[in-house]
Design a protein around this motif. Structure first.
Motif, PDB file in Angstrom:
ATOM      1  N   LEU A   1       0.816  -1.217   0.000  1.00 34.43           N
ATOM      2  CA  LEU A   1       0.000   0.000   0.000  1.00 34.43           C
ATOM      3  C   LEU A   1       0.845   1.261   0.000  1.00 34.43           C
ATOM      4  CD1 LEU A   1      -2.757   1.337   0.092  1.00 34.43           C
ATOM      5  CD2 LEU A   1      -2.728   1.103   2.580  1.00 34.43           C
ATOM      6  N   GLU A   2       1.854   1.318   0.851  1.00 36.03           N
ATOM      7  CA  GLU A   2       2.687   2.522   0.913  1.00 36.03           C
ATOM      8  C   GLU A   2       3.349   2.807  -0.430  1.00 36.03           C
ATOM      9  OE1 GLU A   2       5.507   2.311   4.085  1.00 36.03           O
ATOM     10  OE2 GLU A   2       4.093   3.078   5.578  1.00 36.03           O
ATOM     11  N   ALA A   3       3.921   1.784  -1.037  1.00 30.04           N
ATOM     12  CA  ALA A   3       4.597   1.973  -2.328  1.00 30.04           C
ATOM     13  C   ALA A   3       3.607   2.416  -3.405  1.00 30.04           C
ATOM     14  CB  ALA A   3       5.298   0.680  -2.742  1.00 30.04           C
ATOM     15  N   THR A   4       2.400   1.843  -3.361  1.00 31.21           N
ATOM     16  CA  THR A   4       1.368   2.210  -4.332  1.00 31.21           C
ATOM     17  C   THR A   4       0.967   3.672  -4.187  1.00 31.21           C
ATOM     18  OG1 THR A   4       0.492  -0.048  -4.363  1.00 31.21           O
ATOM     19  CG2 THR A   4      -0.967   1.697  -5.140  1.00 31.21           C
ATOM     20  N   LEU A   5       0.730   4.096  -2.958  1.00 28.69           N
ATOM     21  CA  LEU A   5       0.319   5.482  -2.716  1.00 28.69           C
ATOM     22  C   LEU A   5       1.440   6.459  -3.073  1.00 28.69           C
ATOM     23  CD1 LEU A   5      -1.612   5.156   0.679  1.00 28.69           C
ATOM     24  CD2 LEU A   5      -2.558   5.392  -1.623  1.00 28.69           C
ATOM     25  N   LYS A   6       2.656   6.104  -2.761  1.00 30.66           N
ATOM     26  CA  LYS A   6       3.787   6.982  -3.074  1.00 30.66           C
ATOM     27  C   LYS A   6       3.903   7.200  -4.571  1.00 30.66           C
ATOM     28  CE  LYS A   6       8.717   7.676  -2.199  1.00 30.66           C
ATOM     29  NZ  LYS A   6       9.913   7.173  -1.478  1.00 30.66           N
ATOM     30  N   GLN A   7       3.781   6.125  -5.341  1.00 29.15           N
ATOM     31  CA  GLN A   7       3.888   6.253  -6.795  1.00 29.15           C
ATOM     32  C   GLN A   7       2.749   7.077  -7.370  1.00 29.15           C
ATOM     33  OE1 GLN A   7       6.591   5.127  -8.711  1.00 29.15           O
ATOM     34  NE2 GLN A   7       5.541   6.587 -10.066  1.00 29.15           N
ATOM     35  N   LEU A   8       1.529   6.870  -6.856  1.00 30.18           N
ATOM     36  CA  LEU A   8       0.385   7.651  -7.329  1.00 30.18           C
ATOM     37  C   LEU A   8       0.583   9.137  -7.049  1.00 30.18           C
ATOM     38  CD1 LEU A   8      -2.578   5.344  -6.223  1.00 30.18           C
ATOM     39  CD2 LEU A   8      -1.915   5.872  -8.578  1.00 30.18           C
ATOM     40  N   CYS A   9       1.056   9.451  -5.862  1.00 28.71           N
ATOM     41  CA  CYS A   9       1.284  10.857  -5.504  1.00 28.71           C
ATOM     42  C   CYS A   9       2.333  11.488  -6.416  1.00 28.71           C
ATOM     43  CB  CYS A   9       1.732  10.968  -4.049  1.00 28.71           C
ATOM     44  SG  CYS A   9       0.452  10.601  -2.843  1.00 28.71           S
TER      45      CYS A   9
ATOM     46  N   SER B   1       6.873   8.108   4.822  1.00 29.29           N
ATOM     47  CA  SER B   1       7.403   7.204   3.797  1.00 29.29           C
ATOM     48  C   SER B   1       6.987   7.622   2.392  1.00 29.29           C
ATOM     49  CB  SER B   1       6.923   5.772   4.064  1.00 29.29           C
ATOM     50  OG  SER B   1       5.528   5.654   3.818  1.00 29.29           O
ATOM     51  N   LEU B   2       6.000   8.488   2.282  1.00 29.92           N
ATOM     52  CA  LEU B   2       5.534   8.950   0.975  1.00 29.92           C
ATOM     53  C   LEU B   2       6.319  10.159   0.480  1.00 29.92           C
ATOM     54  CD1 LEU B   2       1.655   8.800   1.585  1.00 29.92           C
ATOM     55  CD2 LEU B   2       3.178   6.954   0.868  1.00 29.92           C
ATOM     56  N   GLU B   3       7.135  10.740   1.343  1.00 34.59           N
ATOM     57  CA  GLU B   3       7.837  11.972   1.001  1.00 34.59           C
ATOM     58  C   GLU B   3       9.089  11.729   0.171  1.00 34.59           C
ATOM     59  OE1 GLU B   3       8.546  14.129   4.644  1.00 34.59           O
ATOM     60  OE2 GLU B   3       6.696  15.281   4.366  1.00 34.59           O
ATOM     61  N   THR B   4       9.420  12.721  -0.659  1.00 41.47           N
ATOM     62  CA  THR B   4      10.704  12.792  -1.351  1.00 41.47           C
ATOM     63  C   THR B   4      11.199  14.226  -1.202  1.00 41.47           C
ATOM     64  OG1 THR B   4       9.760  13.463  -3.487  1.00 41.47           O
ATOM     65  CG2 THR B   4       9.901  11.085  -3.038  1.00 41.47           C
TER      66      THR B   4
ATOM     67  N   GLU C   1      -5.992  23.392   0.174  1.00 41.37           N
ATOM     68  CA  GLU C   1      -6.185  24.214  -1.025  1.00 41.37           C
ATOM     69  C   GLU C   1      -4.985  24.150  -1.960  1.00 41.37           C
ATOM     70  OE1 GLU C   1      -9.213  27.799   0.345  1.00 41.37           O
ATOM     71  OE2 GLU C   1      -7.069  28.030   0.678  1.00 41.37           O
ATOM     72  N   ARG C   2      -3.794  24.102  -1.404  1.00 40.46           N
ATOM     73  CA  ARG C   2      -2.608  24.115  -2.267  1.00 40.46           C
ATOM     74  C   ARG C   2      -2.078  22.712  -2.575  1.00 40.46           C
ATOM     75  NH1 ARG C   2       0.074  25.943   2.806  1.00 40.46           N
ATOM     76  NH2 ARG C   2       1.565  24.315   3.427  1.00 40.46           N
ATOM     77  N   ALA C   3      -2.601  21.697  -1.893  1.00 41.43           N
ATOM     78  CA  ALA C   3      -2.130  20.324  -2.107  1.00 41.43           C
ATOM     79  C   ALA C   3      -2.537  19.820  -3.487  1.00 41.43           C
ATOM     80  CB  ALA C   3      -2.677  19.402  -1.026  1.00 41.43           C
ATOM     81  N   LYS C   4      -1.661  19.055  -4.106  1.00 38.11           N
ATOM     82  CA  LYS C   4      -1.975  18.411  -5.374  1.00 38.11           C
ATOM     83  C   LYS C   4      -2.827  17.165  -5.159  1.00 38.11           C
ATOM     84  CE  LYS C   4      -0.234  18.850  -9.046  1.00 38.11           C
ATOM     85  NZ  LYS C   4      -0.708  19.462 -10.317  1.00 38.11           N
ATOM     86  N   VAL C   5      -2.621  16.493  -4.004  1.00 37.74           N
ATOM     87  CA  VAL C   5      -3.270  15.205  -3.760  1.00 37.74           C
ATOM     88  C   VAL C   5      -3.847  15.160  -2.349  1.00 37.74           C
ATOM     89  CG1 VAL C   5      -2.993  12.697  -3.789  1.00 37.74           C
ATOM     90  CG2 VAL C   5      -1.555  14.119  -5.263  1.00 37.74           C
ATOM     91  N   GLY C   6      -5.007  14.523  -2.205  1.00 36.87           N
ATOM     92  CA  GLY C   6      -5.592  14.240  -0.903  1.00 36.87           C
ATOM     93  C   GLY C   6      -5.839  12.744  -0.786  1.00 36.87           C
TER      94      GLY C   6
ATOM     95  N   GLU D   1      -6.303  18.819  -6.171  1.00 34.44           N
ATOM     96  CA  GLU D   1      -6.576  18.544  -7.580  1.00 34.44           C
ATOM     97  C   GLU D   1      -6.904  17.075  -7.825  1.00 34.44           C
ATOM     98  OE1 GLU D   1      -3.615  18.505 -11.248  1.00 34.44           O
ATOM     99  OE2 GLU D   1      -4.107  20.563 -10.664  1.00 34.44           O
ATOM    100  N   ALA D   2      -6.281  16.198  -7.041  1.00 35.60           N
ATOM    101  CA  ALA D   2      -6.508  14.760  -7.192  1.00 35.60           C
ATOM    102  C   ALA D   2      -6.875  14.144  -5.850  1.00 35.60           C
ATOM    103  CB  ALA D   2      -5.255  14.078  -7.750  1.00 35.60           C
TER     104      ALA D   2
END
Length: 251
Positions: free
Chosen positions: A80-88, A120-123, A145-150, A181-182
């Motif tokens: 799950l973590e890897a999946t969410l990270k890639q989607l973000c 773990s989702l951060e870069t 408001e400024r986030a690309k992903v929720g 936005e997403a």
């Protein structure tokens, strides 16, 4: 019984209030609980009634991708973590497809945070925030408001309509799924239901047992869109432009 007593304690002057209304309507008998009438036909309970959870999953994925214009991903709890990270990271790319700076806001529901570590989702380019009820409304809204992903955790998903069911709660503000936005919706396969009938039946059951139900229940079907202007579908009119459903296959 204790739930019923607690509920009664939270209600003030209910008896006198209802008695006054009854009196104004000319009703003198004590008010009783309304009994639901028996329906001649119950076809609403028959749709997908024999489907297994895997069949509901397949129907949800099919409808989501063919009718909603959204994306569906099936993963496991371990991935799950890897999946969410890639989607973000995919959502944060620029128009040329290159990695770009972006932010994600994550629901603070305990069940989601037990499965996913936001850090773990951060870069270096991608920063992740967790909804913080203690910080107050304005602080969280500015981030959303400024986030690309929720990213949110759905209580249920409805296979028939590709709908995610979100219960309003302090740790999962509605802005997480409405302002970025997403939107990414995470749901366990075991929580897939055929249709709205089963989702509302669960809420009715909770209310009948005296459980406190959420003040707001959101039913979200894919990205925001409208087709009320010359029957032309326009996506992203009043909310997220993109939506991804992540189904955890082993939960």
């Amino acid at each position: 019984m204790s739930n019923t007593i607690d509920r009664e304690k939270r209600l003030h002057n209910r008896t006198s209030f209802l008695s006054n209304i009854a009196r104004q309507l000319g009703r003198t008998q004590p008010l009783t609980q309304v009994e639901r009438p028996a329906l001649r036909h119950t076809c609403q309970n028959e749709v997908m009634a024999t489907f297994s959870q895997d069949q509901l999953k397949d129907e949800l994925v099919r409808y989501t991708e063919t009718s909603l214009g959204a994306k569906a991903v099936v993963t496991t709890k371990a991935d799950l973590e890897a999946t969410l990270k890639q989607l973000c990271l995919d959502y944060c790319k620029d128009q040329q497809g290159n990695a770009a700076a972006g932010e994600t806001i994550v629901s603070a529901t305990a069940a989601l945070l037990e499965m996913v570590s936001p850090q773990s989702l951060e870069t270096d380019e991608h920063k992740v925030h967790v909804w913080d009820a203690a910080a107050g409304f304005d602080a969280n809204i500015k981030i959303a408001e400024r986030a690309k992903v929720g990213i949110v955790l759905a209580e249920e998903a409805l296979a028939e309509s590709g709908t995610m069911v979100l219960y309003s709660q302090a740790n999962q503000g509605r802005a997480v799924s409405l302002l970025p936005e997403a939107s990414i919706f995470v749901v366990a396969k075991s929580n897939l239901k055929p249709r709205l009938t089963q989702a509302t039946a669960l809420l009715h059951q909770k209310a009948s047992q005296g459980e406190r139900i959420p003040s707001c229940v959101n039913f979200i079907s894919g990205p925001s869109s409208t087709a009320d202007i010359e029957l032309i579908k326009v996506v992203g009119v009043h909310g997220p432009v993109f939506a991804t459903y992540v189904v955890i296959d082993d939960m």
